[in-house]
Design a protein around this motif. Sequence first.
Motif, PDB file in Angstrom:
ATOM      1  N   UNK A  99       0.819  -1.397  -0.144  1.00  0.00           N
ATOM      2  CA  UNK A  99       0.036  -0.027   0.104  1.00  0.00           C
ATOM      3  C   UNK A  99       0.891   1.314  -0.125  1.00  0.00           C
ATOM      4  N   UNK A 100       0.294   2.506  -0.624  1.00  0.00           N
ATOM      5  CA  UNK A 100       1.123   3.538  -0.870  1.00  0.00           C
ATOM      6  C   UNK A 100       1.613   4.043   0.687  1.00  0.00           C
ATOM      7  N   UNK A 101       0.930   4.115   1.731  1.00  0.00           N
ATOM      8  CA  UNK A 101       1.710   4.606   2.949  1.00  0.00           C
ATOM      9  C   UNK A 101       2.961   3.736   3.336  1.00  0.00           C
ATOM     10  N   UNK A 102       3.016   2.606   3.171  1.00  0.00           N
ATOM     11  CA  UNK A 102       4.196   1.694   3.394  1.00  0.00           C
ATOM     12  C   UNK A 102       5.209   1.925   2.562  1.00  0.00           C
ATOM     13  N   UNK A 103       4.847   1.768   1.128  1.00  0.00           N
ATOM     14  CA  UNK A 103       5.691   2.161   0.223  1.00  0.00           C
ATOM     15  C   UNK A 103       6.479   3.456   0.401  1.00  0.00           C
ATOM     16  N   UNK A 104       5.845   4.538   0.778  1.00  0.00           N
ATOM     17  CA  UNK A 104       6.329   5.956   1.036  1.00  0.00           C
ATOM     18  C   UNK A 104       7.477   5.688   2.211  1.00  0.00           C
ATOM     19  N   UNK A 105       6.856   5.101   3.303  1.00  0.00           N
ATOM     20  CA  UNK A 105       7.857   4.901   4.501  1.00  0.00           C
ATOM     21  C   UNK A 105       9.303   4.095   4.159  1.00  0.00           C
ATOM     22  N   UNK A 106       8.940   3.098   3.167  1.00  0.00           N
ATOM     23  CA  UNK A 106      10.105   2.411   2.845  1.00  0.00           C
ATOM     24  C   UNK A 106      10.982   3.088   1.871  1.00  0.00           C
ATOM     25  N   UNK A 107      10.577   3.944   1.220  1.00  0.00           N
ATOM     26  CA  UNK A 107      11.360   4.943   0.307  1.00  0.00           C
ATOM     27  C   UNK A 107      12.079   5.799   1.185  1.00  0.00           C
ATOM     28  N   UNK A 108      11.333   6.393   2.183  1.00  0.00           N
ATOM     29  CA  UNK A 108      12.094   7.276   3.137  1.00  0.00           C
ATOM     30  C   UNK A 108      13.129   6.539   4.038  1.00  0.00           C
ATOM     31  N   UNK A 109      12.863   5.188   4.292  1.00  0.00           N
ATOM     32  CA  UNK A 109      13.781   4.580   5.110  1.00  0.00           C
ATOM     33  C   UNK A 109      15.013   4.306   4.068  1.00  0.00           C
ATOM     34  N   UNK A 110      14.924   3.937   3.169  1.00  0.00           N
ATOM     35  CA  UNK A 110      15.933   3.391   2.428  1.00  0.00           C
ATOM     36  C   UNK A 110      16.696   4.575   1.894  1.00  0.00           C
ATOM     37  N   UNK A 111      16.235   5.711   1.639  1.00  0.00           N
ATOM     38  CA  UNK A 111      16.908   7.077   1.234  1.00  0.00           C
ATOM     39  C   UNK A 111      17.614   7.600   2.286  1.00  0.00           C
ATOM     40  N   UNK A 112      17.357   7.146   3.679  1.00  0.00           N
ATOM     41  CA  UNK A 112      17.981   7.544   4.945  1.00  0.00           C
ATOM     42  C   UNK A 112      17.278   8.757   5.314  1.00  0.00           C
ATOM     43  N   UNK A 113      16.274   9.195   4.978  1.00  0.00           N
ATOM     44  CA  UNK A 113      15.436  10.458   5.423  1.00  0.00           C
ATOM     45  C   UNK A 113      14.996  10.282   6.760  1.00  0.00           C
ATOM     46  N   UNK A 114      14.420   8.994   7.100  1.00  0.00           N
ATOM     47  CA  UNK A 114      13.901   8.683   8.334  1.00  0.00           C
ATOM     48  C   UNK A 114      14.703   7.338   8.758  1.00  0.00           C
ATOM     49  N   UNK A 115      14.767   7.308  10.055  1.00  0.00           N
ATOM     50  CA  UNK A 115      15.597   6.189  10.856  1.00  0.00           C
ATOM     51  C   UNK A 115      14.695   5.277  11.578  1.00  0.00           C
ATOM     52  N   UNK A 116      15.397   4.399  12.093  1.00  0.00           N
ATOM     53  CA  UNK A 116      14.753   3.381  13.043  1.00  0.00           C
ATOM     54  C   UNK A 116      14.166   4.090  14.200  1.00  0.00           C
TER      55      UNK A 116
END
Length: 109
Positions: free
Chosen positions: A69-86
């Motif tokens: 789903x789009x919200x999870x895809x967005x979080x994954x993209x931000x996570x792998x781009x290191x925009x957001x962290x654990x």
Amino acid sequence: MELIENQWHSGATTFSSAVSSSGDLSSVIDRVLIIAYRKKKKESQRRFWARFGVTQSRGSRFESGAEIPPPVSILLGLYFNKTISDGDLGRAERVLRRAEGPMAFSPGQ
């Protein structure tokens, strides 16, 4: 791990433009790289997907090809781009849990 992150970044640098042109977030997220990254970090599906608010069974379906789903895809993209962290994801989860407390249904209402 750097190789996996570099592969993700090479594909993810055009994340927003790919989403804009295709309109399909799930096609931007490369499931093979997600699996490789998770295994490289030696994380279970349960632990990896929990940081995105996803159950182990649903994460397994995503890894098997189910649409993310789009919200999870967005979080994954931000996570792998290191925009957001654990840490960012953990703080967001704690804030959401606190917010759920006062909004709980009370008997008599």
